[in-house]
Design a protein around this motif. Structure first.
Motif, PDB file in Angstrom:
ATOM      1  N   ILE A  56       0.841  -1.202   0.000  1.00  0.00           N
ATOM      2  CA  ILE A  56       0.000   0.000   0.000  1.00  0.00           C
ATOM      3  C   ILE A  56       0.873   1.248   0.000  1.00  0.00           C
ATOM      4  O   ILE A  56       0.550   2.250  -0.653  1.00  0.00           O
ATOM      5  CB  ILE A  56      -0.962  -0.010   1.203  1.00  0.00           C
ATOM      6  CG1 ILE A  56      -1.846  -1.268   1.168  1.00  0.00           C
ATOM      7  CG2 ILE A  56      -1.840   1.241   1.212  1.00  0.00           C
ATOM      8  CD1 ILE A  56      -2.699  -1.387  -0.085  1.00  0.00           C
ATOM      9  N   GLN A  57       1.989   1.203   0.710  1.00  0.00           N
ATOM     10  CA  GLN A  57       2.916   2.335   0.706  1.00  0.00           C
ATOM     11  C   GLN A  57       3.476   2.562  -0.700  1.00  0.00           C
ATOM     12  O   GLN A  57       3.602   3.711  -1.144  1.00  0.00           O
ATOM     13  CB  GLN A  57       4.039   2.079   1.713  1.00  0.00           C
ATOM     14  CG  GLN A  57       3.575   2.123   3.159  1.00  0.00           C
ATOM     15  CD  GLN A  57       4.560   1.480   4.122  1.00  0.00           C
ATOM     16  OE1 GLN A  57       5.544   0.868   3.706  1.00  0.00           O
ATOM     17  NE2 GLN A  57       4.305   1.622   5.411  1.00  0.00           N
ATOM     18  N   LEU A  58       3.808   1.466  -1.390  1.00  0.00           N
ATOM     19  CA  LEU A  58       4.290   1.583  -2.769  1.00  0.00           C
ATOM     20  C   LEU A  58       3.205   2.144  -3.683  1.00  0.00           C
ATOM     21  O   LEU A  58       3.489   2.920  -4.599  1.00  0.00           O
ATOM     22  CB  LEU A  58       4.748   0.216  -3.280  1.00  0.00           C
ATOM     23  CG  LEU A  58       6.077  -0.302  -2.719  1.00  0.00           C
ATOM     24  CD1 LEU A  58       6.300  -1.756  -3.144  1.00  0.00           C
ATOM     25  CD2 LEU A  58       7.237   0.567  -3.186  1.00  0.00           C
ATOM     26  N   ARG A  59       1.969   1.727  -3.453  1.00  0.00           N
ATOM     27  CA  ARG A  59       0.858   2.246  -4.243  1.00  0.00           C
ATOM     28  C   ARG A  59       0.761   3.768  -4.066  1.00  0.00           C
ATOM     29  O   ARG A  59       0.570   4.511  -5.036  1.00  0.00           O
ATOM     30  CB  ARG A  59      -0.451   1.584  -3.807  1.00  0.00           C
ATOM     31  CG  ARG A  59      -1.695   2.171  -4.463  1.00  0.00           C
ATOM     32  CD  ARG A  59      -1.741   1.861  -5.938  1.00  0.00           C
ATOM     33  NE  ARG A  59      -2.049   0.460  -6.166  1.00  0.00           N
ATOM     34  CZ  ARG A  59      -1.871  -0.146  -7.329  1.00  0.00           C
ATOM     35  NH1 ARG A  59      -1.375   0.516  -8.353  1.00  0.00           N
ATOM     36  NH2 ARG A  59      -2.172  -1.423  -7.485  1.00  0.00           N
ATOM     37  N   MET A  60       0.916   4.245  -2.832  1.00  0.00           N
ATOM     38  CA  MET A  60       0.859   5.682  -2.583  1.00  0.00           C
ATOM     39  C   MET A  60       2.043   6.398  -3.241  1.00  0.00           C
ATOM     40  O   MET A  60       1.905   7.523  -3.724  1.00  0.00           O
ATOM     41  CB  MET A  60       0.847   5.955  -1.081  1.00  0.00           C
ATOM     42  CG  MET A  60      -0.494   5.693  -0.402  1.00  0.00           C
ATOM     43  SD  MET A  60      -1.840   6.754  -1.007  1.00  0.00           S
ATOM     44  CE  MET A  60      -1.252   8.382  -0.523  1.00  0.00           C
ATOM     45  N   GLU A  61       3.207   5.745  -3.274  1.00  0.00           N
ATOM     46  CA  GLU A  61       4.356   6.347  -3.958  1.00  0.00           C
ATOM     47  C   GLU A  61       4.061   6.524  -5.443  1.00  0.00           C
ATOM     48  O   GLU A  61       4.391   7.556  -6.048  1.00  0.00           O
ATOM     49  CB  GLU A  61       5.596   5.473  -3.763  1.00  0.00           C
ATOM     50  CG  GLU A  61       6.152   5.508  -2.343  1.00  0.00           C
ATOM     51  CD  GLU A  61       7.335   4.564  -2.164  1.00  0.00           C
ATOM     52  OE1 GLU A  61       7.901   4.133  -3.194  1.00  0.00           O
ATOM     53  OE2 GLU A  61       7.690   4.271  -1.006  1.00  0.00           O
ATOM     54  N   ASN A  62       3.432   5.524  -6.052  1.00  0.00           N
ATOM     55  CA  ASN A  62       3.053   5.615  -7.465  1.00  0.00           C
ATOM     56  C   ASN A  62       2.026   6.717  -7.692  1.00  0.00           C
ATOM     57  O   ASN A  62       2.083   7.443  -8.694  1.00  0.00           O
ATOM     58  CB  ASN A  62       2.503   4.278  -7.949  1.00  0.00           C
ATOM     59  CG  ASN A  62       3.565   3.193  -7.997  1.00  0.00           C
ATOM     60  OD1 ASN A  62       4.754   3.480  -8.118  1.00  0.00           O
ATOM     61  ND2 ASN A  62       3.147   1.945  -7.887  1.00  0.00           N
ATOM     62  N   LEU A  63       1.085   6.834  -6.760  1.00  0.00           N
ATOM     63  CA  LEU A  63       0.066   7.875  -6.873  1.00  0.00           C
ATOM     64  C   LEU A  63       0.688   9.266  -6.747  1.00  0.00           C
ATOM     65  O   LEU A  63       0.281  10.197  -7.457  1.00  0.00           O
ATOM     66  CB  LEU A  63      -1.004   7.681  -5.787  1.00  0.00           C
ATOM     67  CG  LEU A  63      -2.014   6.557  -6.037  1.00  0.00           C
ATOM     68  CD1 LEU A  63      -2.775   6.232  -4.756  1.00  0.00           C
ATOM     69  CD2 LEU A  63      -2.992   6.955  -7.144  1.00  0.00           C
ATOM     70  N   ARG A  64       1.663   9.406  -5.855  1.00  0.00           N
ATOM     71  CA  ARG A  64       2.335  10.700  -5.701  1.00  0.00           C
ATOM     72  C   ARG A  64       2.958  11.126  -7.028  1.00  0.00           C
ATOM     73  O   ARG A  64       2.862  12.281  -7.437  1.00  0.00           O
ATOM     74  CB  ARG A  64       3.423  10.614  -4.631  1.00  0.00           C
ATOM     75  CG  ARG A  64       2.926  10.571  -3.216  1.00  0.00           C
ATOM     76  CD  ARG A  64       3.971  11.057  -2.229  1.00  0.00           C
ATOM     77  NE  ARG A  64       5.198  10.309  -2.267  1.00  0.00           N
ATOM     78  CZ  ARG A  64       5.482   9.261  -1.499  1.00  0.00           C
ATOM     79  NH1 ARG A  64       4.570   8.844  -0.631  1.00  0.00           N
ATOM     80  NH2 ARG A  64       6.632   8.639  -1.580  1.00  0.00           N
TER      81      ARG A  64
END
Length: 309
Positions: free
Chosen positions: A235-243
């Motif tokens: 989920i943290q990686l997903r947020m990095e991609n979204l950023r």
């Protein structure tokens, strides 16, 4: 306990173990917090043994002075320990000696003359309402496998729409899920009920309908590709991609969505006590930090919009 346990005699070592059992079984501290408290006391006992020239005994603890504790704290500061960590060290010592006093072993005033280091409280960085909503709506579109996109969208929706910590969201089971409420187990095993708004419920239902895995009622709902419990790192990686995709600030993390939940509720007139309950904060002072966040955002908006800003 570490090798520094040998800095104490058998009786003091037994009291330390009893204290750690009490912290785990009665106060139900998180394992990492328990480990940190034990490490702090180990280091203090090692220091005290060297300071007093022998294993620490009950008599040595009885003769302990405030100057001894200040000397230990000064040594830890020279090891580049910050104020926040030093405050935790002092909290660990106070907890141990309070335990000794409760069980009738020892009473000392030495800790009363030692001041807690001042800790600068950092303000949580909330996303705007638009940014928070975009992290949810854009999540599903970024994933080729529909069930994984729906899964990540549901987890992120829980962080913003229900104010959950990522660990709380990932530990949810079907048994925790009711029509309009969530049963959330937070820090220290404390359970709270959180209202489940329609949009978040729909995200969860969409994920459950698409997921190839159907865990038992008492097993975590959110699953990885191979069916095991979902790792928070994904989920943290997903947020990095979204950023990167949405041009969000570096502060846009899953935990920032929880901050955003509280800040936006407060900005729309939410009651501070109610927000405390929703977040699972033990102390109102922890929740009050969001009043500062909201004021800062208000002043920032004012400065940008006012003709004389």
């Amino acid at each position: 306990m570490t090798d520094s346990a040998f800095a104490t005699d058998d009786f003091v070592r037994d009291r330390i173990l009893a204290w750690l059992r009490d912290l785990g079984a009665v106060r139900r501290l998180a394992p990492k917090t328990l480990e940190a408290y034990g490490r702090d006391l180990d280091q203090f006992m090692s220091f005290l043994a060297g300071h007093m020239g022998g294993p620490v005994t009950l008599a040595a603890l009885r003769d302990m002075r405030g100057a001894d504790i200040r000397a230990f704290m000064a040594q830890r500061r020279t090891e580049t320990l910050g104020s926040r960590s030093l405050a935790r060290v002092l909290s660990s010592l106070k907890s141990f000696f309070a335990f000794l006093e409760r069980d009738g072993t020892l009473a000392t005033d030495a800790l009363n003359v030692v001041r807690t280091p001042k800790v600068a409280r950092s303000l949580p960085k909330a996303l705007s309402v638009v940014e928070a909503k975009r992290t949810i709506t854009e999540t599903e579109a970024m994933e080729e496998e529909p069930w994984i996109g729906a899964r990540d969208m549901a987890v992120i929706a829980l962080c913003y729409g229900a104010g959950l910590r990522i660990s709380e969201a990932l530990s949810l089971t079907r048994a925790d899920l009711e029509s309009d409420t969530l049963r959330v187990t937070g820090k220290g095993g404390k359970v709270r009920l959180v209202p489940l708004i329609g949009a978040v419920r729909q995200s969860i239902d969409a994920y459950l309908a698409l997921s190839p895995f159907q865990p038992e009622a008492d097993e975590p709902m959110f699953r990885g590709k191979r069916g095991g419990p979902l790792s928070p790192r994904l989920i943290q990686l997903r947020m990095e991609n979204l950023r990167s995709a949405l041009g969000l600030p570096p502060s846009a993390t899953p935990h920032a969505l929880r901050h955003s939940f509280a800040t936006h509720l407060l900005g729309r007139g939410g009651d501070l006590r109610a927000i405390q309950e929703l977040l699972g904060h033990a102390s109102l002072s922890t929740t009050q930090i969001y009043t500062q966040v909201d004021t800062e955002r208000l002043l920032e908006s004012y400065a940008k919009a006012h003709p004389r800003g």
